[in-house]
Scaffold this active site. Structure first.
Site, PDB file in Angstrom:
ATOM      1  N   ASP A 128      41.954  60.104 -50.857  1.00  0.00           N
ATOM      2  CA  ASP A 128      41.974  59.870 -51.617  1.00  0.00           C
ATOM      3  C   ASP A 128      42.998  61.248 -52.937  1.00  0.00           C
ATOM      4  OD1 ASP A 128      40.315  59.463 -55.186  1.00  0.00           O
ATOM      5  OD2 ASP A 128      40.725  61.315 -55.250  1.00  0.00           O
ATOM      6  N   CYS A 177      -2.381  68.199 -57.675  1.00  0.00           N
ATOM      7  CA  CYS A 177      -1.203  69.099 -59.565  1.00  0.00           C
ATOM      8  C   CYS A 177      -0.285  68.694 -58.318  1.00  0.00           C
ATOM      9  CB  CYS A 177      -1.593  69.808 -59.311  1.00  0.00           C
ATOM     10  SG  CYS A 177      -3.570  70.585 -60.381  1.00  0.00           S
TER      11      CYS A 177
END
Length: 503
Positions: free
Chosen positions: A449, A34
C-alpha cells in the site's frame, strides 16, 4: 479460560470500564452475576467467583443482575482464546436468527457433531445449545427493557419460533417471565405492542477508549452514494452513520450515533419487520465498528514501536473499520486498485445505481441497496467507467463467488488470500485489504500500500518510500495486530500533514 482472581478483584473494586465484558462476578450469597462496572456495593471476596462469559455464569446457576444488566456488556474477548473451529461455530450461530442443530452446524464446519461437542466442552465448558440460549435470552432482555416491541416479536427476534419455549428458557435464566420483566419497566404494560411503522432502537456497548471521530471520518471518506450517508458533525449528537441493508429478505435503513457518556452506540432501525433481523444486524454492526476489539492489549503490543507509539498517544482507541457485507466490500476493493479512494467510491456508486434496487427511505427519500452477487451475475460492467481488463476481473470475481470459489467464512488469512489471488487481475494488495476490512482479519497487512510505504519512509524525515519487503520485515513485530498497525500508519500521515500546516 478461568479469569485471574487478583486482576478481577482489582477491576471490580475500581469499577474499571476497560474490563467490562472481560469477566463476570457471581455472588454466591445472592445467586446473581454482575459486570465489573456494577454500581451496587461490591460483595466480599470470599462470597464471589469469576466467570469469563455470561453464558458460563448462567450455566452455573446464577441469574443476571437487573441493575448492571449483563445483556448490555460489550462482547467478551474471551472467545478469542478458543480454537479457530469454535470461533467459526460461534460466528455461524450468531449470524442466523434461528438456532441450528448441532448436526447442521458440524456439517457446515466439516467435522462430526461429536467432535464439535467435545471442542465446546474443552474450550468453553458449555454445550453449543447452552451458549445459544444464554446469549439469546440476554438479547431478549435488552429488547424487553429498551424497546416497545411485543413479547411475541421479541421471542421471534431472539430466534425462538415457539413462545412457550422462549418463556421457558428465559425464566430458567432470569427466574422471572418476560411479562414480569416488561411490567417492571416504568409505564410499560405487559401486552404493549410496537407499531410496525415506528423505528426500533437498540444499543451497542464498547470498552473505552474508542476513537469514534477517526472511525466515522474513515467511513465518511468512503461513503457509497445512495447506500451510505455519513454526517461527521461538530458534536457527538450531530455525527451519524447511515446505510441501507437487506437481511433475510427484509430491507431497511439503519442509523448509528455515538453516546460517549454511556460508552455505547445508539442504533435506530427503520423498515417493515425489523424485529426479525435485529440479532444478525447487531452482530454485523459490532464487526463494522469493531466494538469487541481488545484495545488495551492492541495498544500495549503496538506502542513499543516508535512510530506507532506516537500515533497511539493521540489516538489510543484505534478500531478496525469493518464492512457490512464481504462481497460488497471485496468488489469495492477491486475497484480501488491503483486509483484514488474518491474515484473508487464514485465507480462503486455507479454499480449501485446501475444494478441495485431502489426503495423509499424513512423520510421519503430514495434509498439504494447495493446489488448482490446474484444480481450482478452476467453483468458486463462496460458502462461504469472501468477498463476492459478491470471489468473482466469484476466478472471473474462475481462468478467465483457464486461458484463457491471465494469463501468469506474462511478463517485462515493465507488460505483466503490464496483464493483471491488465484483470480485473474487480483494481487496481494487487494487480497490483504479485503481480508483486513471485508473480513475483519486483525493480522492482514497490505504491504504494498502506497500510504504505508510513504509513512514508513517519512519516519526518517525523508521523501524516499519504504519497499514492501521492508514493510513486511518491520511488521513482523506487530503480529497478530498488523491491520491495526496499518491504520495507525495511515493516521500518521494525517498527523504529519497537520503538523506541517502549523509550521
Amino acid at each position: 479460560m478461568q479469569p485471574d482472581p487478583e486482576i478481577c478483584h482489582s477491576a471490580r473494586m475500581a469499577r474499571d470500564k476497560r474490563f467490562d465484558g472481560r469477566f463476570y462476578t457471581a455472588v454466591k450469597t445472592t445467586g446473581i452475576f454482575c459486570r465489573p462496572v456494577c454500581p451496587a456495593r461490591p460483595p466480599l471476596e470470599r462470597n464471589v467467583e469469576y466467570f469469563a462469559t455470561a453464558a458460563e455464569a448462567a450455566a452455573a446457576g446464577y441469574r443476571p443482575c437487573l441493575r448492571c444488566r449483563p445483556d448490555a456488556a460489550p462482547g467478551s474477548p474471551a472467545w478469542g482464546l478458543v480454537s479457530t473451529t469454535v470461533q467459526r461455530a460461534l460466528g455461524l450461530m450468531r449470524r442466523e436468527r434461528e438456532a441450528q442443530s448441532i448436526e447442521e452446524l458440524a456439517e457446515r464446519l466439516g467435522i462430526t457433531s461429536r467432535y464439535l461437542r467435545k471442542l465446546f466442552a474443552d474450550h468453553i465448558g458449555l454445550s453449543p445449545l447452552q451458549v445459544w440460549q444464554t446469549e439469546r435470552a440476554l438479547f431478549a432482555f435488552s429488547l424487553l427493557r429498551d424497546t416497545s416491541l411485543s413479547i411475541g416479536d421479541i421471542a421471534f427476534a431472539a430466534g425462538f419460533n415457539s413462545l412457550r419455549r422462549f418463556n421457558g428458557v428465559f425464566k430458567a435464566i432470569y427466574q422471572r417471565t418476560p411479562s414480569e420483566v416488561r411490567r417492571e419497566r416504568s409505564g410499560m404494560a405487559s401486552g404493549s405492542v410496537h407499531p410496525e411503522a415506528e423505528p426500533v432502537r437498540i444499543y451497542l456497548s464498547y470498552r473505552p477508549p474508542f476513537d469514534w471521530p477517526e472511525l466515522l471520518g474513515f467511513f465518511a471518506a468512503r461513503a457509497l452514494p445512495g447506500v451510505e450517508r455519513v454526517v461527521v458533525g461538530n458534536t457527538p449528537e450531530e455525527a451519524v452513520y447511515q446505510r441501507s441493508f437487506r437481511l433475510n429478505g427484509r430491507r431497511g435503513v439503519l442509523r448509528v450515533a455515538h453516546e460517549p457518556e454511556k460508552d455505547r452506540l445508539r442504533v435506530t432501525v427503520y423498515g417493515e419487520g425489523a424485529a426479525a433481523v435485529l440479532y444478525p444486524l447487531r452482530e454485523k454492526l459490532r464487526r463494522l465498528f469493531d466494538l469487541d476489539a481488545d484495545s488495551e492489549q492492541i495498544c500495549v503490543h503496538l506502542q513499543g514501536d516508535p512510530l506507532l507509539g506516537k500515533v497511539l498517544l493521540q489516538s489510543p482507541g484505534v478500531r478496525l473499520p469493518g464492512a457490512w457485507d464481504p462481497f460488497e466490500y471485496t468488489l469495492r476493493a477491486i475497484l480501488g486498485q491503483q486509483i484514488s479512494v474518491a474515484a473508487a467510491t464514485t465507480i462503486a456508486g455507479r454499480i449501485a445505481n446501475r444494478y441495485g434496487e431502489t426503495f423509499t427511505g424513512p423520510e421519503g427519500e430514495p434509498v439504494l441497496l447495493f446489488p448482490s452477487a446474484e444480481q450482478l451475475s452476467g453483468a458486463d460492467f462496460s458502462d461504469i467507467g472501468v477498463t476492459r481488463t478491470r471489468a473482466k476481473t469484476l466478472q471473474h470475481f462475481v462468478a467465483a463467488t457464486l461458484d463457491g470459489e471465494i469463501d468469506f467464512d474462511e478463517p485462515d488469512l493465507e488460505r483466503f488470500c490464496a483464493q483471491m489471488t488465484a483470480l485473474p487481475g487480483i494481487g496481494d494488495w487487494t487480497a490483504h485489504y479485503t481480508a483486513m476490512r471485508g473480513l475483519s482479519m486483525p493480522d492482514a497487512f497490505p504491504a504494498s500500500d502506497l500510504g504505508i510505504l510513504i509513512a514508513l519512509g517519512k519516519e526518517n524525515d525523508g521523501d524516499r518510500k519504504a519497499t514492501p519487503k521492508q514493510a513486511l520485515a518491520r511488521a513482523e513485530s506487530w503480529r497478530p495486530w498488523r491491520a491495526y498497525a496499518a491504520l495507525l500508519l495511515w493516521q500518521s500521515l494525517k498527523l504529519s500533514s497537520s503538523s506541517g500546516d502549523k509550521k
